[in-house]
Structures are given as C-alpha cells and as structure tokens.
Design an enzyme around this catalytic site. Structure first.
Site, short mmCIF file in Angstrom:
data_model
loop_
_atom_site.label_atom_id
_atom_site.label_comp_id
_atom_site.label_asym_id
_atom_site.label_seq_id
_atom_site.Cartn_x
_atom_site.Cartn_y
_atom_site.Cartn_z
NE ARG A 61 -0.78 7.49 -13.86
CZ ARG A 61 -1.80 6.67 -14.05
NH1 ARG A 61 -2.80 6.63 -13.22
NH2 ARG A 61 -1.81 5.85 -15.08
CG ASP B 4 -7.15 6.50 -5.27
OD1 ASP B 4 -6.50 5.45 -5.46
OD2 ASP B 4 -8.33 6.50 -4.92
CB THR B 5 -6.51 6.71 -11.13
OG1 THR B 5 -5.42 7.60 -11.18
CG2 THR B 5 -7.24 6.71 -12.46
CG HIS C 10 2.63 -0.41 -15.77
ND1 HIS C 10 3.07 -0.71 -17.04
CD2 HIS C 10 2.31 -1.59 -15.20
CE1 HIS C 10 3.02 -2.01 -17.23
NE2 HIS C 10 2.57 -2.57 -16.12
#
Ligand code: IMP
Length: 193
Positions: free
Chosen positions: A177, A68-69, A11
C-alpha cells in the site's frame, strides 16, 4: 485539496494520512456522513477498487480513491488473493483468516507470497489506477502485534521481522500500500493537485 478515502479501516486511514502528508486532507467516510457497507463484489483487486471509488463518487460527488489489497500465496495458487478479508468465511476475524492460512501452509516448503494493492482514483470524470506490491514469505507462526490483517505471519524479503514487528513508518516505506500510495502522491504532485 480534499480527497475522500473510501475505506472503513482506521489503520489504513492512519497509514495513508501519514504518507500523504499535511498539505492534502484525506477525508474519511465518517467525515462525509457515509456509514454504508460499500459493496466489493468483483473478482479482481482492480474491479473492487473501482467499484468502491465509484460508489462514493456517484452517491456523494467527491473526488476520491479506494484501495483493494490481496495476499497472494504461491503455494496456494494465489489465494487468498481478492478474498483475503473473508478467507475464513463471512463474519470471521483476521485471527480466523490467519489460522486458516497457517493450517493450509503446514509442512509446505515454498513459503513465498506477496501483498498486492490496487488504488483507483477518481478525479472529475477521469479514473486512474496505481499498483504496489511487496514480496515476502509466510511464517509458520505469528510474530508481533503491530499492524493488522495478516501482518503477524508475513515477512518481507530482506527483513528479519514480520510486518507486525515493524513501526507504521517502517512498514509504509516498503509495503504494497505504501508503494501504491507513493505512486498516487507522485501523480498528484505532477498534476499540481
Ligand atoms: P482490503 O480489501 O484492501 O481491505 O484488504 C483485504 C484484506 O487483506 C484485509 O481484510 C486484510 O486481511 C488483508 N490486508 C490488507 N492490507 C494488509 C496489510 O497491510 N497487512 C496485512 N493484511 C492486509
């Protein structure tokens, strides 16, 4: 221009290819023959993004970036944060993570939260960091089935729908993002890369 995106999440790869456009080729880990479980053992988003990017750069030599989230919920003191992917425990599903968050948020009035993304870019010997965030609120139940992760239970400020009720294009314009990648793109453009 070829850049490796150090993620195994299809995704994210799709989202980022849409933003970075045609002129830049974003290679997947599969495309470079990497099938490893890339370690992310740090306790900050920045630390994990750097660790993932360095893993690829050191082992395969490609210029690359990693992200990185974390979902940071005010009433939960910033949790799940850097532990968003495995909030319900190792090997649990995104569904399990959402169930845990919804349970912890039951009856909680302050629903404010934000998604925050950190991107680490390694170009030659240099490293660069880009950040993006989106403020919103946690819903009390799931809405929509687009996107991934916590999308069905997060509604960005100024919108009447959850991330999971938006098209990818719509989400990219306002998402954590999306904003971080936009900064990456501006940086690459300015450097004529
Ligand atoms: P990652 O470390 O960047 O892969 O993100 C950690 C976790 O945060 C993911 O496993 C998802 O559960 C969640 N996450 C990351 N980005 C998003 C998003 O755009 N929407 C919803 N959840 C996300």
């Amino acid at each position: 221009m070829k850049l490796v995106f150090a993620t195994n999440n299809p995704h994210k790869l799709e989202e980022i290819r849409e933003i970075l456009g045609k002129e830049r080729q974003v290679l997947s880990l599969k495309a470079i023959g990497c099938h490893d479980e890339i370690p992310e053992e740090q306790d900050t988003l920045e630390g994990n993004a750097l660790q993932k990017a360095h893993y690829i750069k050191d082992k395969y030599g490609f210029d690359c970036f990693a992200d990185d989230t974390g979902l940071e919920i005010a009433a939960l003191n910033g949790r799940p944060g850097v532990y968003s992917a495995r909030y319900a425990g190792e090997g649990k599903s995104p569904e399990d993570n959402m169930v845990k968050v919804l349970k912890e948020m039951q009856g909680v009035a302050d629903r404010s939260a934000r998604f925050r993304t950190v991107i680490a870019l390694l170009l030659g010997d240099e490293e660069f960091i880009f950040e993006g965030e989106v403020e919103g609120e946690m819903l009390t139940e799931k809405h929509g089935d687009e996107g991934f992760g916590y999308d069905p239970i997060f509604r960005p400020v100024g919108y009447e729908k959850s991330f999971a009720e938006m098209s990818m294009d719509e989400k990219n314009h306002i998402s954590h993002r999306g904003k971080a990648v936009q900064k990456l793109v501006e940086f690459l453009n300015n450097k004529n890369i």
